[in-house]
Enzyme design. Structure first.
Site, PDB file in Angstrom:
ATOM      1  CB  CYS A  20      79.118  86.666  49.259  1.00  0.00           C
ATOM      2  SG  CYS A  20      77.612  86.602  50.230  1.00  0.00           S
ATOM      3  CB  CYS A  88      94.356  51.523  25.915  1.00  0.00           C
ATOM      4  SG  CYS A  88      95.100  50.541  24.624  1.00  0.00           S
ATOM      5  CG  ASP A 501      75.737  60.593  67.087  1.00  0.00           C
ATOM      6  OD1 ASP A 501      75.941  61.476  67.926  1.00  0.00           O
ATOM      7  OD2 ASP A 501      74.612  60.294  66.650  1.00  0.00           O
TER       8      ASP A 501
END
Length: 805
Positions: A20, A88, A501
């Protein structure tokens, strides 16, 4: 390390072995802009040296995530006090982003909050608060159910009201004295006392140094941190008027003069008007977060829990997952859950924006804070507290309102350099008037200097974008559209192509019985009874659709004598001593059943996008039964609406081309991408992007998640899975595709509103500064105009809360 190289350390979770860490290291080192990446499996971290001009930390994190691992990041919100203008908020944001360990910090002037993503191994919330305080502002961590923000705003409102009234009482006599000098007001009585320089000074001094102390304090903090803000301009302008008037008063004593032209009223009126503007601003900013207040107000306070057979009223926070709740007609459903007994119509308008109640029965999901209209319900709690749909909506809306849209960066950059430029222009104005235009007239040059300083305060510029984002995202939430951030609200209006979809998005996502075509219609009841009983044991979705459709015809279905499912072919069963076969052509041919002209009917049904199954009883062909995933009632009109907006609409599905085209024809979609495997959807989105299109992907399933992330804008249908909604940039709480057009329209209206605000903020300063420099603007008028500009920007943004689509 090169001069432009930067190093970061990232905590990584999900690594299980050396392979990994090697994979991540190899993947990172292939990226352009990374000079070296080392991954330590034991420490679960990565040390990366990179060129920030070529690659960002977000890109590095995304690569790690693409490889299948997670980067540990935490996010904290802070309430920040003491900010007065865009300079600010830009200052706080800038100092935080320079702090080691902070991934991203955004500061919202309107909400007076800061959202910080940080690496917990390198920096803590305490460190962040210390850095904000060092910059001259106050900060506390914002926590769940924290009423500090609301209490702070209420206290701030009361404080500004008190200051304004006190300042007004002292300023009115000075204004009276000033107005009486005009020839057209010669009839106004003026007490001699008000012409006394020391009386005027006595009235002006508390306004200048008590009411105006907040400007001196803010200016000191800004200058201490090597920046400049609105307070610097106000403090400089009013101090110049006050000190010069004091000098003239002292000089008058020596000269014995009785009538001296003073400017005490100028400083007092400017401060009073700015305080009034702040008062209006605090009120308006409170209104801009009304969407959050409304959502929080929807929550039920108590729930009726059934324990040991008794109904007990408990506080909402005491409900736990698994509790059985009783909900009477007219009551709010307390938490998310599943109906276990009863049926009713439920008003879900607060969740979806849909005004019509939804019929619910046993097994259906219900959501907290929706209203049970007319039936008694028993439900089991499945989500409580922060996990409920309403809590998630509030979280998303807060996230969107606290985020920063890319368009705001321009305003932030300008605000950062604006004040020093204005101070330089004011000084130049004074010098030009004193030495060239009206030589030796110190008073006249000073008045023009003050007018330039006051008219140029950049409050409107700082409020222009965040107030519109807050109002736009809040109104969108009321319409059932959840933008996850200001950047998504801004980018959506650029969409050119919408990819839909099919299943669950264009269609209902649930097959239903659509056709029963038998050789002998007189036998329909008998044949359907046999088919229903035969299909009853099957767990296949198509079988379930057949069984449900037959039950709706009023037939009672018992159990078959025997049942066998044949994967890929159909089923065989014995019902009432009759052999029932339901399935494909191949299954019929296997049993040597004569189909006659059935093939033509079968092809016709399949061309219409339906799944057709043949029926045979005791070896004799009886007819065809068909099921289909029907399109939603609103899909065709919604798709036409998108096309009318000039958008290309594409449908993408894993279905075969013929079925997909049949659904597309019904829905009015011109372009179909069919037979796409789940892992290929993201690639298809990338292909469209390579054609130069700005793509929005709309889906509802787990298999849509990669495509939702890849698209320029991902939209998840709220009736779909949590994974899809988590991956998307926008959640559409209604299953209605009209939400897509609504989301795009809200984006367009919000961006238009932001541009209006920015135009007027820029135009105001662009026009106002030259007018003041040319001597055509009295300082008190400049103060009034400056206060009005901030309020007008906020009020314009609030128009978004009334948008109707």
């Amino acid at each position: 390390m090169s001069q432009k190289s930067k190093e970061t350390q990232l905590q990584i979770v999900g690594m299980t072995c050396a392979a990994c860490s090697t994979r991540i290291e190899r993947g990172l080192n292939k990226l352009q802009g990374i000079s070296e990446a080392n991954v330590n499996l034991a420490l679960e971290n990565a040390s990366v040296s990179y060129n920030p001009d070529e690659i960002s930390q977000q890109d590095i994190e995304k690569k790690i995530q693409d490889l299948g691992y997670d980067v540990v990041k935490e996010k904290a919100e802070f309430l920040i006090t003491g900010m007065t203008c865009a300079a600010c908020s830009s200052r706080v944001e800038r100092v935080l982003n320079k702090l080691d360990g902070i991934d991203e910090a955004t500061v919202n002037l309107t909400l007076e909050t800061g959202t910080v993503k940080y690496n917990p191994s390198k920096v803590t919330p305490t460190d962040i608060i210390a850095r904000i305080e060092k910059a001259g502002y106050g900060a506390t961590v914002k926590v769940e159910k924290n009423e500090n923000a609301e209490n702070f705003r209420q206290k701030e409102l009361e404080k500004q009201q008190g200051k304004f009234l006190f300042s007004l009482i002292l300023t009115l006599p000075l204004l009276w004295a000033m107005v009486s000098h005009f020839t057209f007001t010669s009839f106004i009585y003026l007490p001699d006392m008000l012409m006394n320089p020391w009386v005027q000074m006595a009235l002006a001094t508390p306004v200048q140094f008590f009411i105006g102390w907040q400007f001196y304090k803010g200016a000191y903090k800004a200058l201490k941190n090597k920046s400049a803000n609105m307070d610097v301009l106000v403090a400089l302008g009013t101090s110049a008027a006050y000190i010069y008037s004091l000098y003239l008063s002292i000089e008058a004593i020596g000269s014995g003069a009785h009538m001296v032209e003073l400017y005490f009223e100028t400083s007092a009126v400017i401060i009073t008007l700015i305080i009034l503007g702040k008062l209006f601003e605090v009120k308006a900013k409170g209104r801009s977060s009304e969407a959050i207040k409304k959502l929080m107000g929807l929550q039920a306070k108590t729930a009726r829990v059934i324990r040991d057979g008794e109904e007990i009223d408990v506080l909402l926070e005491n409900v736990v997952v698994g509790d059985v709740l009783a909900v009477k007609p007219g009551e709010k459903i307390p938490v998310d859950g599943e109906i276990i007994e009863g049926q009713s119509a439920v008003d879900e308008s607060m969740l979806t924006g849909e005004s019509l109640p939804i019929d619910k029965e046993t097994g259906d999901a219900v959501y907290g804070s929706t209203i049970n209209k007319n039936g008694f319900l028993k439900m089991k709690a499945t989500k409580v507290g922060r996990e409920t749909a309403l809590a998630q909506i509030i979280k998303v809306v807060e996230q969107a309102q606290g985020s920063k849209a890319p368009i705001q960066r321009l305003a932030d950059k300008i605000s950062g350099i604006f004040v020093p430029i204005v101070v330089a222009i004011a000084i130049l104005t004074f010098l030009v008037w004193y030495f060239l235009v009206d030589p030796g007239n110190f008073a006249g040059a000073l008045v023009n200097l003050i007018a330039v300083l006051v008219i140029a305060c950049p409050c409107a510029l700082g409020l222009a974008t965040p107030t519109s984002i807050m109002a736009g995202s809040g109104r969108s939430a009321e319409l059932g559209i959840l933008f996850k951030g200001g950047e998504h609200l801004e980018q959506t209006h650029r969409i050119t192509t919408v990819v839909l979809d099919k299943t669950g998005t264009v269609t209902n996502g649930k097959p239903v019985l659509t056709d029963v075509l038998l050789l002998d219609e007189a036998e329909e009841q008998d044949v359907l009874l046999l088919v229903g009983i035969a299909e009853k044991p099957s767990e296949h979705p198509l079988a379930q659709a057949i069984v449900d459709g037959i039950k709706e015809r009023g037939l009672e279905l018992l159990d078959p004598t025997s049942f066998e499912a044949i994967p890929g072919y159909g089923i065989e069963a014995v019902v009432h001593e009759k052999k029932v076969i339901i399935g494909t052509r191949r299954l019929m041919k296997k049993h040597q059943i004569d189909l006659g002209q059935a093939e033509v009917t079968m092809q016709s049904l399949e061309s219409a996008g339906k799944t057709a199954m043949m029926i045979a009883i005791d070896g004799e062909y009886k007819g065809i039964i068909a099921v289909a995933d029907t399109i939603k009632d609103t899909s065709a009109k919604a798709i036409q609406r998108l096309k009318d907006m000039g958008l290309e609409v594409v449908m993408m599905t894993g279905d075969n081309q013929r079925t997909a085209e049949a659904i597309a024809d019904l829905a009015g979609v011109d372009r179909v991408i069919a037979e796409v495997l789940p892992e290929q959807k993201a690639k298809e989105i990338s292909k469209l992007q390579e054609e130069g299109k700005k793509v929005a992907m709309v889906g509802d399933g787990i298999n849509d998640a990669p495509a939702l992330v890849t698209a320029d804008i991902g939209m998840a249908i709220g009736t779909g899975t949590d994974v899809a909604m988590e991956a998307a940039d926008i959640t559409l709480m209604r299953g209605d595709l009209n939400s897509i057009a609504d989301a795009i329209m809200m984006s367009k209206k919000t961006i238009k509103n932001i541009k209006q605000n920015l135009f007027w903020a820029f135009a105001y300063n662009t026009v106002g500064i030259p007018i003041a420099a040319l001597g055509f603007l009295a300082p008190w008028v400049a103060g009034a105009a400056m206060a009005f500009s901030s309020v007008s920007v906020v009020l314009n943004a609030l128009r978004l809360q009334k948008v109707k689509l």
